[in-house]
Design an enzyme around this catalytic site. Structure first.
Site, PDB file in Angstrom:
ATOM      1  N   HIS A  72      -1.252  -5.619  13.230  1.00  0.00           N
ATOM      2  CA  HIS A  72      -0.760  -5.197  11.907  1.00  0.00           C
ATOM      3  C   HIS A  72       0.758  -5.232  11.785  1.00  0.00           C
ATOM      4  CE1 HIS A  72       0.068  -1.436  13.983  1.00  0.00           C
ATOM      5  NE2 HIS A  72       0.821  -1.094  12.963  1.00  0.00           N
TER       6      HIS A  72
HETATM    7  C1  UD1 Z   1       2.806   1.794   8.812  1.00  0.00           C
HETATM    8  C2  UD1 Z   1       3.991   2.112   9.745  1.00  0.00           C
HETATM    9  C3  UD1 Z   1       3.705   1.533  11.113  1.00  0.00           C
HETATM   10  C4  UD1 Z   1       2.377   2.007  11.651  1.00  0.00           C
HETATM   11  C5  UD1 Z   1       1.290   1.662  10.630  1.00  0.00           C
HETATM   12  C6  UD1 Z   1      -0.060   2.135  11.080  1.00  0.00           C
HETATM   13  C7  UD1 Z   1       6.212   2.221   8.691  1.00  0.00           C
HETATM   14  C8  UD1 Z   1       7.510   1.537   8.580  1.00  0.00           C
HETATM   15  N1  UD1 Z   1       5.224   1.511   9.264  1.00  0.00           N
HETATM   16  O1  UD1 Z   1       2.745   0.387   8.667  1.00  0.00           O
HETATM   17  O2  UD1 Z   1       4.736   1.951  12.015  1.00  0.00           O
HETATM   18  O3  UD1 Z   1       2.110   1.369  12.876  1.00  0.00           O
HETATM   19  O4  UD1 Z   1       1.623   2.293   9.388  1.00  0.00           O
HETATM   20  O5  UD1 Z   1      -1.038   1.796  10.167  1.00  0.00           O
HETATM   21  O6  UD1 Z   1       6.088   3.345   8.286  1.00  0.00           O
HETATM   22  N2  UD1 Z   1      -2.072  -0.348   2.397  1.00  0.00           N
HETATM   23  C9  UD1 Z   1      -3.301  -0.170   1.857  1.00  0.00           C
HETATM   24  N3  UD1 Z   1      -3.863   1.073   1.957  1.00  0.00           N
HETATM   25  C10 UD1 Z   1      -3.262   2.122   2.560  1.00  0.00           C
HETATM   26  C11 UD1 Z   1      -1.985   1.922   3.112  1.00  0.00           C
HETATM   27  C12 UD1 Z   1      -1.404   0.687   3.032  1.00  0.00           C
HETATM   28  O7  UD1 Z   1      -3.890  -1.085   1.297  1.00  0.00           O
HETATM   29  O8  UD1 Z   1      -3.841   3.219   2.624  1.00  0.00           O
HETATM   30  C13 UD1 Z   1      -1.452  -1.685   2.318  1.00  0.00           C
HETATM   31  C14 UD1 Z   1      -0.448  -1.771   1.210  1.00  0.00           C
HETATM   32  O9  UD1 Z   1      -0.554  -3.004   0.591  1.00  0.00           O
HETATM   33  C15 UD1 Z   1       0.873  -1.696   1.900  1.00  0.00           C
HETATM   34  C16 UD1 Z   1       0.570  -2.284   3.256  1.00  0.00           C
HETATM   35  O10 UD1 Z   1      -0.786  -1.946   3.533  1.00  0.00           O
HETATM   36  O11 UD1 Z   1       1.847  -2.380   1.211  1.00  0.00           O
HETATM   37  C17 UD1 Z   1       1.442  -1.730   4.340  1.00  0.00           C
HETATM   38  O12 UD1 Z   1       1.452  -0.315   4.309  1.00  0.00           O
HETATM   39  P1  UD1 Z   1       2.769   0.487   4.786  1.00  0.00           P
HETATM   40  O13 UD1 Z   1       2.528   1.947   4.724  1.00  0.00           O
HETATM   41  O14 UD1 Z   1       3.957  -0.046   4.046  1.00  0.00           O
HETATM   42  O15 UD1 Z   1       2.985   0.027   6.271  1.00  0.00           O
HETATM   43  P2  UD1 Z   1       1.962  -0.279   7.453  1.00  0.00           P
HETATM   44  O16 UD1 Z   1       1.945  -1.730   7.693  1.00  0.00           O
HETATM   45  O17 UD1 Z   1       0.653   0.407   7.238  1.00  0.00           O
END
Ligand code: UD1
Length: 356
Positions: free
Chosen positions: A201
């Site tokens: 991820h």
């Molecule tokens: C975040 C953390 C990362 C951690 C990871 C675990 C930061 C900088 N990154 O990354 O360190 O390892 O979480 O999962 O804080 N999304 C969904 N549903 C959700 C959450 C996210 O669909 O419930 C999608 C969204 O499109 C979003 C993307 O996933 O834009 C990324 O989510 P985000 O919270 O920005 O970062 P992660 O990649 O999850």
């Protein structure tokens, strides 16, 4: 004493759960739980609260997704009034996600004491957003709870006062130890006897579509020799869908939805090998003694390599294939469990917090 905890993303939940639990049995402690809403899908958040017995958050900031600046700023703007209104004596933040650094920045400006759980870890890779979050959070924290001695050494090297550093062990392993019996009882009929378990991820991996496509082909090759199970993070799912790769699984790579904690732990305990770019999974496989290939150039958790079962293979398909071949040939060191990864880290944190 009023302690306010801030969580936001999936890896925060298993770290906060044992600390909330340990503090709940201490006299004179009042607790407030704030969820930033960084992760909001039920299978990325609610299911962890249910399984781990975490109380419902007192406040949900509902920030959702956004760019780093947007997400961090939204958390700060929505968290500040909560701190002003609730007046905690100490705010505990966990790990290295955007919710962690945003909450720490708010508290530092309001002169509210901050405790950082999982302090001191360093990848020394400033292209990782988490490394920036770790450095800033540690710089602002009053109490730094480290999971391993390398974490304490990093902080000392950075000039942090030793009196603020507490080597307490790994709270994530507290949760693993508590949930392991339930995971061991969970059995799925259609689970292959031998399998590789994959998670990917990190933006540095999955946002690079050429690499991601190559990696899926590498996994498909590996799938000729051993079953490949791949629970897919939403970020990765989006990238795969965007590139039309989400239907490329054929019969050899089983793409799955993100799994609840116990199901994923059950899969880890029985895996022949784990291939990942996660931080926490490097630690969990070390505790379980399962061979782990980490698809990154560096790690902020070097103890999983020096003591545990982890090996950095970079973003290199040949090294990934070679690592899998070594494991299948029985050529992998057994590893051992790092000091204080014993299921009692949160109790040590609670004892320190209530000692003065
Ligand atoms: C975040 C953390 C990362 C951690 C990871 C675990 C930061 C900088 N990154 O990354 O360190 O390892 O979480 O999962 O804080 N999304 C969904 N549903 C959700 C959450 C996210 O669909 O419930 C999608 C969204 O499109 C979003 C993307 O996933 O834009 C990324 O989510 P985000 O919270 O920005 O970062 P992660 O990649 O999850």
């Amino acid at each position: 004493m009023h302690i306010l905890h801030v969580v936001g993303a999936r890896p925060n939940f298993m770290k906060a759960a044992p600390v909330l639990r340990a503090l709940s049995s201490r006299a004179g402690v009042r607790q407030t739980l704030v969820h930033s809403g960084q992760h909001y899908d039920a299978n990325m958040s609610d299911v962890f609260f249910e399984e781990l017995g975490i109380p419902a958050p007192d406040v949900n900031l509902e920030v959702g997704s956004g760019s780093h600046a947007q997400q961090t700023a939204q958390i700060m703007a929505r968290f500040e009034p909560v701190v002003l209104e609730r007046k905690p004596d100490l705010v505990l933040v966990y790990g290295d996600v955007n919710s962690t650094v945003a909450a720490a920045l708010v508290c530092a400006k309001l002169l509210v004491r901050i405790g950082h759980v999982e302090a001191g870890l360093r990848s020394f890779d400033y292209t990782m957003p988490e490394e920036i979050n770790r450095i800033v959070t540690d710089r602002l924290s009053d109490l730094l709870f480290t999971p391993s001695t390398d974490g304490s050494e990093n902080l000392i090297r950075e000039g942090v006062d030793r009196a603020r550093i507490h080597f307490v062990g790994n709270v994530m392993i507290d949760t693993l130890v508590r949930m392991l019996p339930a995971a061991q009882q969970r059995f799925s009929e259609d689970l292959p006897e031998h399998y590789a378990l994959v998670t990917l991820h990190r933006p540095s991996n999955v946002d690079d579509l050429e690499w991601l496509s190559g990696m899926l082909h590498t996994l498909a090759d590996i799938g000729q020799g051993i079953a490949v199970l791949f629970p897919v993070h939403p970020r990765t799912r989006q990238r795969l869908a965007h590139a039309g790769l989400d239907r490329l699984d054929g019969n050899t790579v089983r793409l799955m939805e993100p799994l609840p904690y116990i199901d994923f732990l059950a899969l880890q305990t029985r895996a022949t090998i784990v291939i990942t770019d996660s931080g926490g999974i490097q630690e969990e496989t070390t505790f379980l003694g399962i061979p782990c290939l980490t698809v990154r150039e560096n790690t902020e958790r070097p103890i999983t390599i020096s003591v545990g079962t982890n090996c950095l293979v970079g973003r290199n398909p040949e090294r990934i294939r070679a690592g899998v071949a070594d494991v299948l040939a029985g050529k992998w060191r057994k590893g051992s469990v790092p000091d204080l990864w014993d299921g009692h880290a949160a109790e040590r944190i609670a004892a320190i917090l209530t000692s003065d």
